[in-house]
Design a protein around this motif. Sequence first.
Motif: not given
Length: 552
Positions: A492, A474, A417, A470-472, A466-467, A488
Amino acid sequence: MTIKSRFLLSTTGILLLTCFFSWLSIRVLAEDLVESWVERYAEKQARYDKARTLLPLIQEINLSKEFAELDSLKAWAEQPNNESLKQQAFIDAEEFRMRFAEKSYFIALKKNERYYFSDDDASGKFYRYTLESSKESDAWFYQIMEHNLDLHLNVNPDVELGVIKLWSDVLIRQGDEILGVVGTGLDLSDFLDQMVEKQDVYSAIVFTNYEGAIQLYQQKELINYSSLTKNAEGKKLIFQLLDNEESKERLKQALKSAKNRPNKIEMTRVDKDGTHQLASVIYIPEIDWLQVNFIDIGRFLPLSEFSSLFVVFFVSLVVALIIFYVLLSLIVTKPLAELDLSIRQLGKNRYRVPQLSYFAGTEIKRLVSHYEKMSTSLLEYQHQLEEKVKERTAELNRLSILDPLTELYNRRGFEMYMKEYLASWQKDQKSFGLINVDVNEFKLINDRLGHAAGDFVLQKIASYLLSVVDEKGVVARWGGDEFLILVRDKQEQDRISERLRSDKVLHEIDFNGDRVSVQFSIGNAFIQDQDTLESLLHRADKAMYAVKFNRQ
């Protein structure tokens, strides 16, 4: 009619057959005769080399063993802080020193971990340095005692003393108690000149230990220094001199057999330097080494000496081979060529029926019939197998990038990644950052509650991260109790970092009634011009450690 019957009827040229088998017999006889001569030569050479080349070394070993038995030396080794015992030990040691070839010796004591060395330049200053188990250069001392090696020969560059010598290391014992290590050294260059390079023109002599690690050899760059402390993959083995795996395996068996039969010659054939050679192996218990002589059979007694006989049989053989070739083509090779073509088509997942002529042998026709049945089943089985391989390959690829404990990305998966993000940054200036999260005092959890508790805490931390992310971004387990988060954008990164610092959700974890307190040290790094993955990881790591040390 079978292939055997057709062959017997066709080969009516008794004279040609007699010539062929006579030529073959003489060639085998010649090779056996050469090998028998070489075996006798190798045995003589090995015993002669033992007496000629190893006598100085054996004498030094015997002196080292005698040195280790000095009563005053044992008494001092038991009480290394006793000055009177020390003085008496060095008086006796200095008197003994003159008996060694290079008039030098070393003493390494277990109880005070000090290394003493004396030669003509010592001038009464025997102490050189203190041994440390953590230093790679001192590992020989601790491993000799750990492995209980009464004798160990070590070709080793001594960094502290600035010399490269062949050391004979002998344990000092008082009963069953190990008190230290003593010995002496021989200059390796002079030793090689005297012992190894003066060898017969037909042979190459190699001395190895029981593992096959090269201890002495004409080419000094192939000598395996520090055999006792070196990892297996770093050792220079005698097997690396051979051309193929079959030769290596034969030599390994010969070394094993020789080890079990001291002073007895073991012979085996090997391929070395592009030629067939005979290896003679003898185990020398006085130094716990094996001596291997590689003898070039072709140079020792070339088969060209038998050339006149070979010419006669060659002419006879050519005629016989022509007749044999015609018959064999009709009966065997052409039908087999058909079968081979069908098999190659089968390799491309195509089925082809072999076309056999009238002359094909009964056995081959039967073989083709079995092949036709087998190929049909094989194609079906191959299809099933390919499907299973695809499924398992996909699963293995998935597992190779995941940490088995937390099911987060492991180092390999996370690096994939990061490389993608770095490529996007270099191409389109799409920025990203790293958050380095280290669990404070995690070792105490393992020490106090056990590794099961530590694994449980790591799983809880993984779920928590992970919580939060989230999707912000890796999340990955970088190793041990260290996690990395790839985000990213800068906003964030700041948000996630602040939450990790302030959030109380994970600060107390219950494990079987025990409350485990968890705290993080967090370091951030955001991508900059000219950054590489290494520099970005370094800055994040450095920032984390700055926080960790300030907290301590």
